[in-house]
Design an enzyme around this catalytic site. Structure first.
Site, PDB file in Angstrom:
ATOM      1  N   LYS C 158       0.980  -1.264  -0.093  1.00  0.00           N
ATOM      2  CA  LYS C 158      -0.189   0.104  -0.148  1.00  0.00           C
ATOM      3  C   LYS C 158       1.260   1.319   0.030  1.00  0.00           C
ATOM      4  CE  LYS C 158      -4.192  -1.711   2.523  1.00  0.00           C
ATOM      5  NZ  LYS C 158      -5.148  -1.405   3.342  1.00  0.00           N
ATOM      6  N   GLY C 164      -8.820   5.677  -0.391  1.00  0.00           N
ATOM      7  CA  GLY C 164      -9.601   5.030  -1.452  1.00  0.00           C
ATOM      8  C   GLY C 164      -9.817   3.987  -2.984  1.00  0.00           C
ATOM      9  N   GLY C 165      -9.088   3.267  -1.702  1.00  0.00           N
ATOM     10  CA  GLY C 165      -8.439   1.935  -2.838  1.00  0.00           C
ATOM     11  C   GLY C 165      -6.964   1.687  -3.842  1.00  0.00           C
ATOM     12  N   GLU C 200       1.131  -5.251   4.253  1.00  0.00           N
ATOM     13  CA  GLU C 200      -0.083  -5.572   5.132  1.00  0.00           C
ATOM     14  C   GLU C 200      -0.510  -6.949   5.378  1.00  0.00           C
ATOM     15  OE1 GLU C 200      -3.210  -2.652   6.103  1.00  0.00           O
ATOM     16  OE2 GLU C 200      -4.521  -3.295   5.650  1.00  0.00           O
ATOM     17  N   GLU C 275     -14.473  -6.110  17.446  1.00  0.00           N
ATOM     18  CA  GLU C 275     -15.046  -7.018  16.175  1.00  0.00           C
ATOM     19  C   GLU C 275     -13.919  -7.431  15.632  1.00  0.00           C
ATOM     20  OE1 GLU C 275     -18.229  -4.326  13.611  1.00  0.00           O
ATOM     21  OE2 GLU C 275     -16.313  -3.927  13.713  1.00  0.00           O
ATOM     22  N   GLU C 289     -11.884  -2.855  15.366  1.00  0.00           N
ATOM     23  CA  GLU C 289     -12.620  -1.749  15.446  1.00  0.00           C
ATOM     24  C   GLU C 289     -13.268  -2.145  16.919  1.00  0.00           C
ATOM     25  OE1 GLU C 289     -14.429   0.108  13.897  1.00  0.00           O
ATOM     26  OE2 GLU C 289     -15.382  -0.743  12.536  1.00  0.00           O
ATOM     27  N   ARG C 293     -21.215   1.167  21.592  1.00  0.00           N
ATOM     28  CA  ARG C 293     -22.443   2.222  20.686  1.00  0.00           C
ATOM     29  C   ARG C 293     -23.124   0.596  21.671  1.00  0.00           C
ATOM     30  NH1 ARG C 293     -20.662   1.818  15.524  1.00  0.00           N
ATOM     31  NH2 ARG C 293     -21.486  -0.253  14.439  1.00  0.00           N
ATOM     32  N   ARG C 339     -31.744  -8.654   8.122  1.00  0.00           N
ATOM     33  CA  ARG C 339     -32.618  -7.320   8.570  1.00  0.00           C
ATOM     34  C   ARG C 339     -33.396  -7.224   6.870  1.00  0.00           C
ATOM     35  NH1 ARG C 339     -26.798  -3.621   9.621  1.00  0.00           N
ATOM     36  NH2 ARG C 339     -25.707  -4.465  11.169  1.00  0.00           N
TER      37      ARG C 339
END
Lengths: 166, 454, 454, 166
Positions: C158, C164-165, C200, C275, C289, C293, C339
């Site tokens: 990277k 943005g990819g 990475e 997560e 992350e 909440r 959902r």
């Protein structure tokens, strides 16, 4: 009426009338006037004459003798139209299979156009192999059969129309 | 024939909704056999078709086997689910359907007969090695001390030819028995023309505990734990819970093993309940009866174990695998069901009917509502007063009681008197919170509350 | 001041309904802070009071901290629940409320800051001894073999100043790395004016597994198992389940222990989610992350463990015992959430809005519906497309998948396109049924289905 | 009726009636009169001049030049509002606490009866200690304030009435 209806009252009334069985309605309270019709066959006349004090007034559009009577809303509900003689039916008193003949190939118990008495057998309902004679229940002329021979019928289902005025 | 089997729902109210949901669960088509009063009911709207079987009173519709059978034939039903009550434990409808090749969602007619009669049910229990209540006939009313010892105290002297509560005397010790037995015999002769008496053990502070069974029809049983249904008023259950709180492992095992033995002896088919009396003053556990149907309180078991008993009933009746798991004796959750009846608990539980003008249910985790009622529903006067079942699940009993308390507080039903205030009272009562109250608890407690209010 | 605390609900849709239910559960009074579009919504009707905070677009209402804070003051709120999204992870509202002495239902503002930024969150994880993704900067693009070995293959090159990819290359072996690294450096100079690169580890077939935590704010944690949320389309979760299927005991323990360590390091307060990326091709587990909440998918955890996480959040914020149990790592049930979005899965998941003309939910054991929609509801165009969450619980995963399949089949939502057909497809797919699919699974599978249909 | 229906009330009523089963309706409250027909077969009274085919028709009783204009219902929603001059309001553009004075004890920015331009400050809304001047937004005469000094107001809440025809 002690107080004038609020705007919410008006909305509630319209909503209530909409859920009612009335075809049309006219309500006037003080300077609040509401007229509604579900079939439009009304409101040709000068309707605002003859207010009854500050009572709410409802005018139905039925062209029956009671149509122009002034009455409180609650009283009007079930006292419906005088059962139109021509629309009378003979209803199935039980669930089962309806037969118009005592046995296959035999002549029907009655034919449309024929006069019956209350105790005249007009057919048979078979329920789980038990045969139950069905009587007219009222005197008159059978105008039509609404189910076909050997049709399954539910409780209360109209079997035939009868003219009780004939 | 379509490959979507038709299930005729031969019931009404919340259980009709429940059966319809289970039919949809298994991909079947639910058809409702309804009385005239119910032909536009929420259950009628939920079904694929409604067949009107008779007039509004139950004895002219829901209680007529031939009318229900006729509807099943007309619907092309593969199976008929009778729910509870009505014809659910009558062999008559079951047999009419057998003749038509339509499956009955319930045990065989011979099972219904075997457990439908108190005497034969007791005999089945004895055959299965299940503990039954001690009872003995008195040969000589002047020589009863040994018999009394055999039964244990307190006990009841009952006139064999008595009935309806007449000819019964409560005896708490041998002296009373010796004194009262001859008297009772004389009175029985006078009252019933026959002096025959028997003694029966009396349990004044026993709990009602029942076991949920499911038989494959060949003697194998699934056991889905137990329920406590001891909050009762005049033998009517008000609140049920799963599992029964505070049962010792030994007692629980006796209840479950006994129930399993009964399923085996009866080669029981489908869902059933074995009811027991569990004494709080002795170690006694007594068989009461087998309820050969799905019960009102089945949801507490479903929620506790995560199973669908009604779908399993339907599958079994259709010749399919009921798809039930083997589970342990104690579920991993505690569940409480409150029966919300259209009765005024402050007026001797008098039933009422009429329009439900406003209805709000609580929402959130672990809450299930089984009901037919909705806003605008006119609760009919023809049938029983059960409006809805509010079922609440939590990780343990304390949490379930707290959740149930909050749930009851957050129900709004306007237009009718309901038993909600009674539930709020019971759920807050220290005896109920402690768990394990006997069936005799509610009556006097509720009376005392009434008196304290006046 | 009344002893009924006011909870300001600073959100809309199903989560507003959920918070209102939790407020009622604890006996508090819910007040809704609503945009104009939502002032007559079902959530508005369910609340005790509605305060209109701004215009319909979220950036003029739900995203304005000072407007929400003002509503909290006007409501006399004891606490503000921000739900998820909107201001839920912004320190701004939290701090405005602190000044007013109103409790924030969520972690401290410093926690929000610490975990809100990828870099600082990674550092927190490292401090807590939680495994993070291997990454290393390249000093010399012509000398990369050792670095490649250090990271492992496949890996990504990277450009540090890319984004943005752009400036990302996938490398599967050392030869490719040697060849591509200098190229990438040259391109980065050309494209971003800076040739700095880093390597990475790349996980092309990893699962998304997350852990539900609840901290007491002093370093102690409740851990409520894990959830698998790997059915994703473009990083949007579609289906979630609890527990994550097929996790080894060792991996599960690593996930749970890591989460507990994070709660301790952060002295985390209230409900949160950690997560992880769980690789299916290696034993690697990587921290992603912390979501500070309540999450959309919290109901699967609630139903699996029999707890009320939102009520617990409110209790903690009000200074009360959250009333949560200590539970084991694996729940005694399997729960799946679907959902239901107002999106057309056959038209690239394009959102739509409009009137819901007919709505029928399935009923029965283990079914929970979290939603704001009802028949006649006009689904607004202003907000996200989540209409409802259909949550199904059963005794094990197979039974839960079967129950979920039946439940999806028995939903009727007319008037809008929904994601229900997608759910039916996924639930019937052998890969999903087997369990443990990676997040990269759904995209190509759904594309392939589309092609097979045309 | 104590209060006249607002323009929003009228729109709501029309919307409610549109969803009802009524073919036609006539509502009069004070000097507000609404008559609607879904098929136009009614209202043969003098007011029915100028029908537009089978379009629903709204007649407002507001004594403005547009009051008797015939227009389709759909068009009436926000644009049609020929802004009944007397019923016009100045609405809160944000939630907060409304002040009529620049500081306690000072004179109000404006008083009822006073003429304002679109950019005239009529008050302040304080939101979380930030003061926001509120302008009239339209020219006219302030006829009344609908909230008291230092009242908490919600977004969209009417603060004052303004006569834009004056």
């Amino acid at each position: 009426m002690g107080e004038q209806p609020s705007w919410q009252d008006v909305l509630d009334l319209i909503s209530q009338l909409n859920e009612s069985d009335y075809e049309s309605a006219s309500v006037q309270v003080g300077d609040v006037s509401i007229r509604l019709s579900k079939n439009d066959a009304v409101f040709d006349a000068p309707t605002t004459a003859g207010r009854v004090g500050a009572q709410p007034r409802i005018e139905t559009g039925f062209d029956t003798p009671t149509a122009s009577a002034t009455q409180p809303a609650a009283a009007a509900i079930p006292t419906a139209a005088p059962a139109a003689a021509l629309g009378d039916t003979i209803d199935a008193p039980m669930i089962g299979v309806f037969y118009r003949r005592p046995s296959p190939g035999a002549a029907p118990f009655v034919e449309p156009g024929q006069r019956v008495e209350a105790d005249t057998t007009i057919g048979i309902i078979e329920i789980m192999k038990l045969m139950n004679p069905i009587v007219a229940g009222k005197a008159g002329v059978i105008t039509d059969f609404l189910v076909t021979d050997a049709d399954a019928v539910e409780f209360g289902q109209p079997l035939a129309t009868i003219d009780t005025s004939a | 024939m379509s490959d979507v089997p038709v299930i005729l729902v031969a019931n009404r109210g919340e259980i009709a909704m429940r059966i319809i949901a289970a039919a949809r669960r298994i991909g079947a088509s639910p058809v409702l056999a309804a009385s005239v009063a119910d032909k536009d009911s929420p259950a009628a709207r939920a079904a694929d078709r409604v067949i009107v079987i008779g007039a509004s009173p139950a004895n002219q519709s829901y209680l007529k086997p031939e009318q229900v059978a006729q509807a099943a034939v007309m619907a092309g039903a593969a199976a008929v689910h009778p729910g509870y009550g009505f014809l659910s434990e009558q062999p008559a409808l079951c047999e009419l359907l057998e003749e038509e090749g339509i499956a009955w969602v319930g045990p065989r007619p011979e099972t219904l007969r075997a457990v439908g009669d108190k005497g034969s049910a007791r005999q089945v229990a004895i055959d299965a090695g299940v503990p039954v209540g001690a009872g003995v006939e008195i040969d000589d009313p002047t020589n009863v001390v040994a018999l009394g010892e055999q039964i244990g105290y307190p006990l009841l002297i009952k006139a064999i030819h008595g009935g309806g509560g007449r000819g019964i005397r409560l005896v708490t010790n041998p002296e009373e028995l010796v004194e009262l037995a001859p008297q009772a015999a004389a009175e029985a002769v006078a009252a019933f023309g026959n002096g025959a008496l028997y003694l029966e053990r009396y349990y004044g502070r026993a709990r009602h505990v029942e076991v949920q069974v499911f038989g494959d029809g060949e003697g194998n049983a699934w056991i889905f734990g137990d329920r406590d249904c001891s909050v009762q008023r005049r033998h009517q259950k008000l609140i049920e819970e799963c599992p029964a709180p505070g049962l010792s492992e030994k007692r629980r095992q006796l209840l479950h093993d006994s129930s399993r033995a009964l399923v085996k002896v009866l080669r029981y088919r489908g869902a059933g309940t074995v009811e027991f009396l569990v004494d709080t003053e002795s170690e006694d556990v007594i068989f009461l009866e087998v309820n050969a149907r799905i019960q009102v309180e089945h949801p507490v078991t479903e929620e506790a174990f995560g199973v669908d008993l009604v779908a399993a009933q339907l599958r079994l009746a259709l010749g399919l695998d009921p798809e039930l798991p083997d589970v342990g004796p104690v579920p991993p959750a505690a569940v409480i069901e409150m029966r919300i009846n259209a009765e005024d608990p402050n007026a001797d539980f008098q039933p009422n009917s009429g329009d439900i003008t406003r209805l709000v249910w609580p929402k959130g985790p672990g809450i299930r509502i089984d009901t037919q009622i909705e806003e605008g529903y006119r609760f009919p006067p023809f049938y029983d007063s059960l409006m809805a079942k509010l079922i609440v699940r939590a990780h343990n009993r304390d949490a379930a009681v707290a959740a149930a308390t909050a749930a009851v507080r957050n129900v709004t039903i306007d237009g009718l008197k309901t038993t909600l205030p009674m539930h709020a009272y019971v759920l807050a009562h220290p005896d109920f919170i402690a768990g394990g109250i006997p069936t005799s608890w509610f009556g006097p407690v509720w009376e005392a509350r009434k008196e304290s209010l006046t």
